[in-house]
Write a protein that holds these residues in place. Structure first.
Motif, PDB file in Angstrom:
ATOM      1  N   THR A 159      -7.143   1.985   4.067  1.00 21.00           N
ATOM      2  CA  THR A 159      -6.160   0.917   4.287  1.00 21.00           C
ATOM      3  C   THR A 159      -6.816  -0.252   5.013  1.00 21.00           C
ATOM      4  O   THR A 159      -6.654  -1.412   4.630  1.00 21.00           O
ATOM      5  CB  THR A 159      -4.964   1.453   5.110  1.00 21.00           C
ATOM      6  OG1 THR A 159      -4.448   2.593   4.446  1.00 21.00           O
ATOM      7  CG2 THR A 159      -3.869   0.425   5.254  1.00 21.00           C
ATOM      8  N   SER A 202       2.402   2.130   6.166  1.00 19.24           N
ATOM      9  CA  SER A 202       3.150   1.509   5.084  1.00 19.24           C
ATOM     10  C   SER A 202       4.489   2.247   4.917  1.00 19.24           C
ATOM     11  O   SER A 202       4.837   2.695   3.832  1.00 19.24           O
ATOM     12  CB  SER A 202       2.314   1.615   3.807  1.00 19.24           C
ATOM     13  OG  SER A 202       2.483   0.504   3.014  1.00 19.24           O
ATOM     14  N   ILE A 251       0.849  -1.205   0.000  1.00 25.81           N
ATOM     15  CA  ILE A 251       0.000   0.000   0.000  1.00 25.81           C
ATOM     16  C   ILE A 251       0.879   1.248   0.000  1.00 25.81           C
ATOM     17  O   ILE A 251       1.941   1.266   0.637  1.00 25.81           O
ATOM     18  CB  ILE A 251      -0.920  -0.052   1.237  1.00 25.81           C
ATOM     19  CG1 ILE A 251      -1.895  -1.211   0.986  1.00 25.81           C
ATOM     20  CG2 ILE A 251      -1.613   1.283   1.512  1.00 25.81           C
ATOM     21  CD1 ILE A 251      -3.007  -1.368   1.927  1.00 25.81           C
TER      22      ILE A 251
END
Ligand SMILES: Cc1ncc(COP(=O)(O)O)c(C=O)c1O
Length: 405
Positions: free
Chosen positions: A289, A237, A41
């Motif tokens: 996310t 991330s 991501i």
């Protein structure tokens, strides 16, 4: 010329099969990497904006505990989670990894013991080996959904050398999110036996189905014996930023950790500024996310359940799924997938779970899947693994039969 400590250091179960994956790639095979927790991501754009804005003539050390604006920002962040800690109770570390080292280093002397719920984040074993600390595993099982062991399981492992209980919640590698009652078990034991609780909460945000992961901080009665290990690596991330936190309300713990922090001087300056950017990123980012991981969790679980005789529970958090496969030795099977098996030029790599246990010969049939690829790829990767299991077991049967002949 090499210490026993170094010789005894366990190799990472995640990385030790990498040479086989590299060989497969050299042969032109596409490998689906579900073995390592490196998310695909994108990092929030604020990271890059803040890094770009950061202008300096000298790349300098910062305060050992991290720059104040970042600790203030973290303090605001924690408030949103009802974790009321001031900037002076937060130390910026080089990833959650360093926070774990600090926590173990301030609580344990060489030869001391820590209780760790197994399977556990494999690097705990590496940190313990580095500090000459003994991990005393408290075992969970796939059949029981890797839930928190009963109180007596902890109690019978406690000795005069036991100093702390270490666990991750949500859990890497099992994806379990502990309930308040389960955490209560740990709280009671810590109080009764005067142990420190090291609660690794790096996956805090990733709890699915609208559940909230419960921080050990919710138990006020253990604030004086609690260290929270945290990290931005997975949350945003941003694994390469190497920023984590060591959080405690116990001043003695903080000051002891600060001495370690001073010895390593400081975390990187620029990534601390980047992290302020991350903490200013939108709630939308985190929501998206979480939605994405939940979707992947569903796909991974649906696919794995289609494999006959698999033992798997639906993970509630983090981005991992642990399962027991119908193979005798998962590590051998994974190696075989990388060296002998492909479907249309593609194969799958997962992590053998045995390396996440400290008890010898445990978890031999188990694997961990990190759902760090998109749903399509996860589906394809698990389908490939299902075919591989069938072929692997058939071949073993044939070899076995020919031996009998
Ligand atoms: C449970 C857990 N704790 C700590 C870490 C360390 O993360 P980092 O050092 O990147 O912050 C990881 C990384 O995978 C993890 O899974």
């Amino acid at each position: 010329m090499i210490s026993n400590r170094a010789l005894n250091m366990p190799a990472s179960p995640i990385r030790r099969l990498v040479p086989f994956a590299d060989e497969a790639k050299k042969r032109g095979i596409q490998v689906y990497h579900l073995n390592i927790g490196q998310p695909d991501i994108e990092t929030p754009k604020e990271w890059f904006e803040y890094i770009e804005k950061f202008k300096t003539k000298v790349v300098a050390y910062t305060h050992s505990q991290g720059i104040l604006p970042l600790r203030e920002k973290f303090s605001e962040y924690y408030k949103k989670w009802d974790i009321n800690v001031s900037p002076d109770e937060i130390m910026v570390t080089n990833g959650g990894s360093e926070a774990i080292m600090f926590a173990l280093g301030i609580v344990c002397d060489p030869g001391d013991e820590i209780l760790v719920i197994e399977p556990f984040y494999a690097n705990y074993a590496g940190f313990a080996a580095y500090l000459n600390i003994k991990i005393i595993p408290v075992t969970t099982t796939p059949e029981n959904g890797y839930r928190m062991p009963e109180k007596k399981e902890f109690e019978k492992r406690i000795s005069s050398k036991t100093k702390a209980i270490l666990f991750s919640n949500p859990s890497n590698p099992t994806g379990v999110v502990y309930t308040k009652e389960e955490l209560q078990t740990i709280v009671e034991i810590a109080k009764k036996y005067n142990l420190v609780i090291i609660s690794d909460e790096v996956y805090r945000e990733f709890a699915f189905d609208n559940k909230k992961s419960i921080s050990a901080f919710e138990f006020e009665e253990i604030h004086d014996r609690l260290i929270i290990v945290d990290s931005i690596s997975k949350r945003y991330s941003a694994c390469g930023a190497r920023i984590g936190t060591f959080v405690t309300k116990n001043k003695k713990f903080y000051n002891a950790a600060l001495k370690f922090a001073q010895a390593r001087l400081s975390p990187a300056e620029i990534t601390q500024y980047g992290t302020i950017g991350l903490l200013n990123s939108s709630e939308e980012y985190m929501k998206n996310t979480l939605t994405e991981y939940q979707k992947r969790r569903d796909v991974a679980y649906e696919e794995i359940k289609k494999i006959p005789s698999v033992v798997a529970y639906k993970p509630e958090g983090a981005f991992y799924l642990s399962a027991k496969l119908p193979v005798d030795n998962a590590e051998e099977f994974i190696k075989w997938m990388l060296t002998n098996f492909n479907v249309d030029g593609k194969t799958t790599m997962v992590a053998p779970l045995s390396g996440f246990y400290a008890t010898p010969n445990t978890g031999l049939s188990e694997i961990r899947i990190a759902y760090v690829l998109n749903s399509e790829k996860i589906k394809d990767a698990i389908k490939i693994m299902a075919l591989a299991i069938e072929k692997f077991n058939n071949q073993k049967k044939l070899v076995g039969e020919s031996k009998v002949d």
